[in-house]
Design a protein around this motif. Structure first.
Motif, short mmCIF file in Angstrom:
data_model
loop_
_atom_site.label_atom_id
_atom_site.label_comp_id
_atom_site.label_asym_id
_atom_site.label_seq_id
_atom_site.Cartn_x
_atom_site.Cartn_y
_atom_site.Cartn_z
N GLY A 94 -2.77 4.65 1.64
CA GLY A 94 -3.51 3.39 1.69
C GLY A 94 -3.23 2.62 2.96
O GLY A 94 -4.13 1.99 3.53
N THR A 95 -1.99 2.66 3.43
CA THR A 95 -1.65 1.98 4.68
C THR A 95 -2.39 2.61 5.85
O THR A 95 -2.96 1.90 6.69
N ARG B 65 -5.17 4.32 5.72
CA ARG B 65 -6.59 4.00 5.57
C ARG B 65 -6.87 2.60 6.11
O ARG B 65 -7.82 2.39 6.86
N ARG B 66 -6.01 1.65 5.76
CA ARG B 66 -6.20 0.27 6.23
C ARG B 66 -6.05 0.19 7.75
O ARG B 66 -6.82 -0.50 8.41
N TYR C 168 0.83 -1.20 0.00
CA TYR C 168 0.00 0.00 0.00
C TYR C 168 0.87 1.26 0.00
O TYR C 168 1.97 1.26 0.55
#
Length: 111
Positions: free
Chosen positions: A99-100, A102-103, A95
């Motif tokens: 993205g990281t 968000r995860r 990610y």
């Protein structure tokens, strides 16, 4: 959440396991080492694309138990060796930093 669970849920490439049973509940993202030193809470997970030895030094200083290298960044040998000696979990994920984060948020890790 335990570090080992977080690694599994992120589908992380574990470079150094650190303390897989350590609980983490907060995270921070940043590539400016002085920003991390000045703002990150002790025990937070750190998301970065910086992959050099000074990252481990900052993690030791701030008692960061887990470093996540985003965007498939790979760690040089000196970084993995230092994380091993300091018992810091070091992983790489596919990610982006965004993205990281968000995860991590989806998994209940606060910023």
């Amino acid at each position: 959440m335990k570090i080992k669970e977080l690694c599994e849920k992120l589908n992380a490439d574990v470079l150094v396991p650190g303390d897989p049973d350590r609980e983490v509940s907060r995270a921070a993202a940043g590539d400016l080492l002085s920003f991390i030193m000045g703002t990150v809470s002790e025990g937070s997970v750190w998301v970065t694309i910086q992959a050099h030895l000074n990252v481990a030094a900052v993690a030791v200083l701030k008692e960061i138990p887990m470093i996540i290298l985003a965007s498939d960044r790979k760690a040089p040998a000196d970084l993995t060796e230092r994380c091993t000696s300091e018992n810091i979990c070091l992983v790489s994920v596919g990610y982006s930093i965004f993205g990281t984060c968000r995860r991590l948020s989806e998994l209940g890790i606060e910023g």
